[in-house]
Write a protein that holds these residues in place. Structure first.
Motif, PDB file in Angstrom:
ATOM      1  N   THR A   7       0.819  -1.141  -0.002  1.00  0.00           N
ATOM      2  CA  THR A   7       0.083   0.066   0.028  1.00  0.00           C
ATOM      3  C   THR A   7       0.880   1.271   0.060  1.00  0.00           C
ATOM      4  O   THR A   7       1.995   0.980   0.445  1.00  0.00           O
ATOM      5  N   SER A   8       0.169   2.287  -0.579  1.00  0.00           N
ATOM      6  CA  SER A   8       1.024   3.611  -0.509  1.00  0.00           C
ATOM      7  C   SER A   8      -0.131   4.729  -0.299  1.00  0.00           C
ATOM      8  O   SER A   8      -1.141   4.479  -0.761  1.00  0.00           O
ATOM      9  N   HIS A   9       0.278   5.613   0.503  1.00  0.00           N
ATOM     10  CA  HIS A   9      -0.557   6.953   0.896  1.00  0.00           C
ATOM     11  C   HIS A   9       0.099   7.932   0.743  1.00  0.00           C
ATOM     12  O   HIS A   9       1.340   8.079   1.159  1.00  0.00           O
ATOM     13  N   LEU A  21       4.617   3.954   2.836  1.00  0.00           N
ATOM     14  CA  LEU A  21       4.832   2.713   1.976  1.00  0.00           C
ATOM     15  C   LEU A  21       4.598   1.575   3.241  1.00  0.00           C
ATOM     16  O   LEU A  21       4.966   1.709   4.390  1.00  0.00           O
ATOM     17  N   ASP A  28       7.036  -6.281  -8.394  1.00  0.00           N
ATOM     18  CA  ASP A  28       5.424  -5.864  -8.726  1.00  0.00           C
ATOM     19  C   ASP A  28       4.962  -4.676  -8.083  1.00  0.00           C
ATOM     20  O   ASP A  28       3.957  -4.378  -8.683  1.00  0.00           O
ATOM     21  N   THR A  29       5.692  -4.008  -7.292  1.00  0.00           N
ATOM     22  CA  THR A  29       5.055  -2.946  -6.572  1.00  0.00           C
ATOM     23  C   THR A  29       5.878  -1.696  -6.646  1.00  0.00           C
ATOM     24  O   THR A  29       5.387  -0.602  -6.361  1.00  0.00           O
ATOM     25  N   HIS A  32       4.580   1.732  -8.207  1.00  0.00           N
ATOM     26  CA  HIS A  32       3.968   2.672  -7.091  1.00  0.00           C
ATOM     27  C   HIS A  32       4.565   3.699  -6.792  1.00  0.00           C
ATOM     28  O   HIS A  32       4.114   4.793  -6.464  1.00  0.00           O
ATOM     29  N   VAL A  33       5.902   3.325  -6.140  1.00  0.00           N
ATOM     30  CA  VAL A  33       6.564   4.232  -5.312  1.00  0.00           C
ATOM     31  C   VAL A  33       6.891   5.676  -6.005  1.00  0.00           C
ATOM     32  O   VAL A  33       6.740   6.753  -5.882  1.00  0.00           O
ATOM     33  N   ARG A  34       7.359   5.222  -7.653  1.00  0.00           N
ATOM     34  CA  ARG A  34       7.854   6.182  -8.279  1.00  0.00           C
ATOM     35  C   ARG A  34       6.689   7.119  -9.008  1.00  0.00           C
ATOM     36  O   ARG A  34       6.977   8.091  -8.866  1.00  0.00           O
ATOM     37  N   ASP A  35       5.463   6.293  -8.982  1.00  0.00           N
ATOM     38  CA  ASP A  35       4.285   6.984  -9.404  1.00  0.00           C
ATOM     39  C   ASP A  35       3.778   7.863  -8.381  1.00  0.00           C
ATOM     40  O   ASP A  35       3.332   8.979  -8.931  1.00  0.00           O
ATOM     41  N   THR A  36       3.740   7.399  -7.275  1.00  0.00           N
ATOM     42  CA  THR A  36       3.165   8.239  -5.993  1.00  0.00           C
ATOM     43  C   THR A  36       4.140   9.472  -5.983  1.00  0.00           C
ATOM     44  O   THR A  36       3.566  10.562  -5.904  1.00  0.00           O
TER      45      THR A  36
END
Length: 142
Positions: A7-9, A21, A28-29, A32-36
Protein backbone atom coordinates in the motif's frame (compact mmCIF):
# COMPACT_ATOMS: atom_id res chain seq x y z
CA UNK A 1 5.83 -12.26 -6.30
CA UNK A 2 4.42 -10.10 -3.52
CA UNK A 3 3.15 -11.99 -0.49
CA UNK A 4 2.22 -9.10 1.80
CA UNK A 5 -0.08 -6.60 0.05
CA UNK A 6 1.61 -3.34 -0.80
CA UNK A 7 0.00 0.00 0.00
CA UNK A 8 1.03 3.58 -0.53
CA UNK A 9 -0.57 6.72 0.78
CA UNK A 10 0.41 10.24 -0.17
CA UNK A 11 -0.69 13.66 1.01
CA UNK A 12 0.71 17.12 0.37
CA UNK A 13 0.12 19.67 3.10
CA UNK A 14 1.84 23.03 3.67
CA UNK A 15 4.50 22.28 1.08
CA UNK A 16 5.42 18.87 2.51
CA UNK A 17 4.57 15.66 0.66
CA UNK A 18 4.30 12.68 3.00
CA UNK A 19 4.43 9.28 1.30
CA UNK A 20 3.78 6.26 3.52
CA UNK A 21 4.62 2.81 2.16
CA UNK A 22 3.77 -0.60 3.60
CA UNK A 23 4.22 -4.20 2.47
CA UNK A 24 6.76 -5.67 0.11
CA UNK A 25 8.62 -3.31 -2.19
CA UNK A 26 9.53 -5.55 -5.11
CA UNK A 27 9.27 -6.01 -8.88
CA UNK A 28 5.46 -6.07 -8.70
CA UNK A 29 5.11 -2.91 -6.59
CA UNK A 30 8.12 -0.66 -7.23
CA UNK A 31 6.35 1.37 -9.91
CA UNK A 32 3.83 2.53 -7.27
CA UNK A 33 6.61 4.33 -5.38
CA UNK A 34 7.86 6.16 -8.47
CA UNK A 35 4.31 7.06 -9.57
CA UNK A 36 3.24 8.23 -6.12
CA UNK A 37 6.26 10.46 -5.60
CA UNK A 38 6.03 11.80 -9.17
CA UNK A 39 2.40 12.80 -8.51
CA UNK A 40 3.52 14.59 -5.34
CA UNK A 41 6.35 16.42 -7.13
CA UNK A 42 3.84 17.86 -9.61
CA UNK A 43 2.39 19.81 -6.66
CA UNK A 44 5.84 21.40 -6.12
CA UNK A 45 6.43 20.62 -2.44
CA UNK A 46 9.54 21.89 -0.68
CA UNK A 47 10.12 18.48 0.88
CA UNK A 48 9.15 14.84 0.40
CA UNK A 49 8.96 12.63 3.47
CA UNK A 50 9.16 8.96 2.62
CA UNK A 51 8.02 6.71 5.48
CA UNK A 52 9.30 3.15 5.05
CA UNK A 53 8.28 1.97 8.52
CA UNK A 54 5.76 -0.50 7.08
CA UNK A 55 8.05 -1.90 4.37
CA UNK A 56 8.77 -5.50 5.33
CA UNK A 57 10.85 -6.48 2.29
CA UNK A 58 12.76 -4.70 -0.48
CA UNK A 59 14.40 -6.34 -3.50
CA UNK A 60 16.62 -4.76 -6.15
CA UNK A 61 13.57 -3.41 -8.02
CA UNK A 62 12.42 -1.68 -4.86
CA UNK A 63 15.93 -0.37 -4.31
CA UNK A 64 15.98 0.95 -7.86
CA UNK A 65 12.66 2.73 -7.19
CA UNK A 66 14.06 4.34 -4.02
CA UNK A 67 17.14 5.55 -5.89
CA UNK A 68 14.95 6.86 -8.73
CA UNK A 69 12.72 8.71 -6.25
CA UNK A 70 15.77 10.27 -4.62
CA UNK A 71 17.12 11.33 -8.00
CA UNK A 72 13.75 12.82 -9.03
CA UNK A 73 13.54 14.83 -5.83
CA UNK A 74 17.09 16.12 -6.27
CA UNK A 75 16.42 17.14 -9.88
CA UNK A 76 13.29 19.00 -8.75
CA UNK A 77 15.24 20.78 -6.02
CA UNK A 78 13.08 19.16 -3.36
CA UNK A 79 14.46 17.90 -0.05
CA UNK A 80 13.96 14.21 0.73
CA UNK A 81 13.57 12.84 4.25
CA UNK A 82 13.39 9.11 4.81
CA UNK A 83 12.19 7.56 8.02
CA UNK A 84 11.70 4.06 9.29
CA UNK A 85 14.18 2.07 7.22
CA UNK A 86 13.81 -1.48 8.49
CA UNK A 87 16.52 -4.08 8.97
CA UNK A 88 16.13 -5.88 5.63
CA UNK A 89 16.03 -2.76 3.40
CA UNK A 90 18.91 -1.24 5.41
CA UNK A 91 20.98 -4.39 4.88
CA UNK A 92 20.32 -4.29 1.13
CA UNK A 93 21.46 -0.66 0.99
CA UNK A 94 24.59 -1.52 2.99
CA UNK A 95 25.43 -4.44 0.68
CA UNK A 96 25.65 -2.14 -2.33
CA UNK A 97 27.30 0.73 -0.48
CA UNK A 98 24.27 3.03 -0.66
CA UNK A 99 23.48 3.06 3.06
CA UNK A 100 24.72 6.65 3.37
CA UNK A 101 22.12 7.84 0.86
CA UNK A 102 19.22 6.90 3.10
CA UNK A 103 20.93 6.85 6.51
CA UNK A 104 18.68 7.65 9.43
CA UNK A 105 19.60 10.77 11.34
CA UNK A 106 17.82 12.95 13.84
CA UNK A 107 16.15 15.81 12.03
CA UNK A 108 15.90 19.45 12.96
CA UNK A 109 12.61 21.24 13.54
CA UNK A 110 10.51 21.73 10.41
CA UNK A 111 7.37 23.59 9.43
CA UNK A 112 5.31 20.43 9.92
CA UNK A 113 4.98 19.33 13.55
CA UNK A 114 5.13 15.59 12.76
CA UNK A 115 8.56 14.26 13.79
CA UNK A 116 10.89 12.88 11.16
CA UNK A 117 13.46 10.36 12.34
CA UNK A 118 15.72 10.39 9.31
CA UNK A 119 17.05 12.50 6.51
CA UNK A 120 18.67 11.41 3.29
CA UNK A 121 21.83 13.25 2.27
CA UNK A 122 20.46 15.70 -0.30
CA UNK A 123 23.39 18.10 0.01
CA UNK A 124 25.41 16.10 -2.52
CA UNK A 125 23.36 15.47 -5.68
CA UNK A 126 26.40 13.73 -7.15
CA UNK A 127 26.26 11.06 -4.42
CA UNK A 128 23.44 9.17 -6.17
CA UNK A 129 25.40 9.15 -9.40
CA UNK A 130 28.57 8.00 -7.62
CA UNK A 131 26.68 5.06 -6.15
CA UNK A 132 25.05 4.29 -9.49
CA UNK A 133 28.49 4.07 -11.10
CA UNK A 134 29.65 1.28 -8.77
CA UNK A 135 29.90 -2.07 -10.53
CA UNK A 136 27.95 -4.06 -7.88
CA UNK A 137 25.02 -1.66 -8.16
CA UNK A 138 24.95 -1.86 -11.96
CA UNK A 139 24.80 -5.62 -11.69
CA UNK A 140 21.85 -5.53 -9.29
CA UNK A 141 19.83 -3.05 -11.31
CA UNK A 142 20.53 -4.36 -14.79
Amino acid sequence: MTVRPFTSHAAVHSGVARVTLAGELDLDTAFHVRDTVAACLVKQPTEVRLDLTGVSFCDCSGLNALLAVRSSALRAGVGLRVEGIGTQPARLLALIGADGLFAERASSATAVPAPCAAEADTRRPDAAMAVAEKAPLRGLLA
